[in-house]
Scaffold this motif. Structure first.
Motif, PDB file in Angstrom:
ATOM      1  N   GLU A 101       0.806  -1.224   0.000  1.00 36.48           N
ATOM      2  CA  GLU A 101       0.000   0.000   0.000  1.00 36.48           C
ATOM      3  C   GLU A 101       0.835   1.268   0.000  1.00 36.48           C
ATOM      4  OE1 GLU A 101      -0.167  -1.525   4.387  1.00 36.48           O
ATOM      5  OE2 GLU A 101      -0.155  -2.380   2.357  1.00 36.48           O
ATOM      6  N   HIS A 102       2.128   1.152   0.246  1.00 32.99           N
ATOM      7  CA  HIS A 102       3.005   2.329   0.245  1.00 32.99           C
ATOM      8  C   HIS A 102       3.700   2.541  -1.101  1.00 32.99           C
ATOM      9  CE1 HIS A 102       2.428   3.049   4.487  1.00 32.99           C
ATOM     10  NE2 HIS A 102       2.759   1.805   4.761  1.00 32.99           N
ATOM     11  N   TRP A 103       3.260   1.821  -2.133  1.00 35.80           N
ATOM     12  CA  TRP A 103       3.881   1.932  -3.455  1.00 35.80           C
ATOM     13  C   TRP A 103       2.868   2.344  -4.524  1.00 35.80           C
ATOM     14  CZ3 TRP A 103       9.126   1.092  -4.112  1.00 35.80           C
ATOM     15  CH2 TRP A 103       9.807   0.527  -3.025  1.00 35.80           C
ATOM     16  N   THR A 104       1.918   3.202  -4.167  1.00 33.53           N
ATOM     17  CA  THR A 104       0.823   3.497  -5.090  1.00 33.53           C
ATOM     18  C   THR A 104       1.110   4.641  -6.051  1.00 33.53           C
ATOM     19  OG1 THR A 104      -0.225   4.981  -3.479  1.00 33.53           O
ATOM     20  CG2 THR A 104      -0.879   2.652  -3.427  1.00 33.53           C
ATOM     21  N   SER A 105       2.151   5.431  -5.787  1.00 34.78           N
ATOM     22  CA  SER A 105       2.408   6.599  -6.627  1.00 34.78           C
ATOM     23  C   SER A 105       3.900   6.872  -6.715  1.00 34.78           C
ATOM     24  CB  SER A 105       1.701   7.839  -6.060  1.00 34.78           C
ATOM     25  OG  SER A 105       2.300   8.229  -4.835  1.00 34.78           O
ATOM     26  N   ARG A 106       4.256   7.691  -7.671  1.00 38.51           N
ATOM     27  CA  ARG A 106       5.649   8.128  -7.796  1.00 38.51           C
ATOM     28  C   ARG A 106       6.088   8.883  -6.543  1.00 38.51           C
ATOM     29  NH1 ARG A 106      10.022   9.095  -7.710  1.00 38.51           N
ATOM     30  NH2 ARG A 106      11.573   9.577  -9.315  1.00 38.51           N
ATOM     31  N   ALA A 107       5.159   9.628  -5.934  1.00 42.22           N
ATOM     32  CA  ALA A 107       5.486  10.340  -4.697  1.00 42.22           C
ATOM     33  C   ALA A 107       5.770   9.360  -3.566  1.00 42.22           C
ATOM     34  CB  ALA A 107       4.341  11.277  -4.311  1.00 42.22           C
ATOM     35  N   ASP A 108       5.049   8.247  -3.525  1.00 37.98           N
ATOM     36  CA  ASP A 108       5.325   7.220  -2.523  1.00 37.98           C
ATOM     37  C   ASP A 108       6.763   6.723  -2.643  1.00 37.98           C
ATOM     38  OD1 ASP A 108       2.778   7.280  -1.475  1.00 37.98           O
ATOM     39  OD2 ASP A 108       2.103   5.443  -2.471  1.00 37.98           O
ATOM     40  N   ARG A 137       4.153  -2.925  -9.864  1.00 33.82           N
ATOM     41  CA  ARG A 137       3.813  -1.499  -9.948  1.00 33.82           C
ATOM     42  C   ARG A 137       4.783  -0.805 -10.891  1.00 33.82           C
ATOM     43  NH1 ARG A 137      -0.651   1.117  -8.805  1.00 33.82           N
ATOM     44  NH2 ARG A 137      -0.800  -0.082  -6.865  1.00 33.82           N
ATOM     45  N   PHE A 139       5.738   2.898 -13.206  1.00 29.58           N
ATOM     46  CA  PHE A 139       5.554   4.328 -13.414  1.00 29.58           C
ATOM     47  C   PHE A 139       6.298   4.709 -14.685  1.00 29.58           C
ATOM     48  CE2 PHE A 139       5.494   3.578  -8.812  1.00 29.58           C
ATOM     49  CZ  PHE A 139       4.200   4.009  -8.532  1.00 29.58           C
ATOM     50  N   ASP A 140       5.571   5.264 -15.638  1.00 30.40           N
ATOM     51  CA  ASP A 140       6.157   5.648 -16.926  1.00 30.40           C
ATOM     52  C   ASP A 140       6.875   4.468 -17.581  1.00 30.40           C
ATOM     53  OD1 ASP A 140       5.267   8.303 -16.624  1.00 30.40           O
ATOM     54  OD2 ASP A 140       7.026   8.769 -15.389  1.00 30.40           O
ATOM     55  N   ALA A 144       8.586   0.049 -10.207  1.00 27.95           N
ATOM     56  CA  ALA A 144       8.773   0.923  -9.047  1.00 27.95           C
ATOM     57  C   ALA A 144      10.142   0.709  -8.415  1.00 27.95           C
ATOM     58  CB  ALA A 144       7.667   0.681  -8.031  1.00 27.95           C
TER      59      ALA A 144
END
Length: 251
Positions: A101-108, A137, A139-140, A144
């Motif tokens: 749950e702590h890997w949901t976004s680039r900000a995470d 997960r 990103f682009d 992750a």
């Protein structure tokens, strides 16, 4: 090409450790292991761990503990963690589990990297150990885990669990090649490439290309045998992995 050294992640025998820590480490030594990956959680139970490590002459190349403070995640006193690691002679402290749950976004990912980078200021190397979700997960178009590596200070390393890389859908050899020298430690388990932990097998009995993995990572300082679960006798499992990997180990 051979592994530089072979270790056992003591999480593999955690149930036996709960019943009899000195006896369990004696059995690990009898199998032939000369190195172990210990945890702060185990160390914090009392002096038995350090005493048994000294008694059997175990090296402790890696020491594990939560390092990155996140909502809902408890992190022990970092100074105490690094002091314990030094007492056992560890060269790196590895954060081994940051939940999905702590890997949901680039900000995470940036937050996790910042926490690891901050921990690296305590005098020993810091590392991160993956599960499958850091590979699933993306990103682009990139995993992750690779995004994390880009955000880490150069001295922060990775301990790659090659089985979870495969479970996460990545080509293990290709990922190891892309991560390069950032990978300094490995977790070596085998099996049918499944999230069902009870299906895990000793090294060499599953679908992973263990020999090719070792050949493509000459920079790796230690490969650690690990089982999250094992359907048989765990001591037979870690012995089978040792028998397979010891001839593939330089020291």
């Amino acid at each position: 090409m051979a592994l530089q050294s072979l270790s056992l992640q003591l999480y593999s025998v955690r149930h036996a450790l709960d019943d009899d820590l000195p006896g369990t480490l004696a059995r690990v030594a009898e199998i032939g292991y000369r190195q172990v990956e210990a945890s702060h959680k185990l160390y914090a139970r009392g002096p038995e761990l350090a005493r048994a490590v000294r008694e059997h002459g175990f090296g402790v190349p890696t020491f594990t503990s939560p390092l990155v403070a996140l909502p809902g995640r408890e992190v022990p006193d970092v100074e105490e963690v690094f002091a314990a690691a030094r007492e056992l002679g560890a060269t790196a402290v590895i954060d081994t589990y940051i939940p999905e749950e702590h890997w949901t976004s680039r900000a995470d990912v940036a937050t996790i990297a910042a926490g690891l980078n901050a921990a690296a200021e305590h005098g020993l190397r810091v590392g991160y150990h993956n599960h499958w979700w850091e590979l699933e997960r993306r990103f682009d178009g990139r995993t992750a885990l690779e995004v994390l590596a880009d955000d880490l200070r150069p001295e922060v390393v990775l301990e790659i669990d090659v089985y979870w890389v495969a479970v996460g859908g990545e080509d293990v050899l290709a990922l190891l090649d892309r991560l390069g020298d950032r990978v300094r430690f490995l977790h070596l388990k085998d099996g049918p490439i499944s999230r069902d932990n009870t299906q895990q097998l000793p090294a060499g009995r599953g679908k992973l290309p263990i020999d090719e993995i070792i050949a493509t990572t000459p920079q790796v300082e230690a490969g650690a045998v690990e089982f999250d679960e094992y359907a048989g006798d765990i001591f037979e499992g870690i012995a089978a992995s040792f028998d397979y990997l010891r001839p593939r180990t330089a020291a």
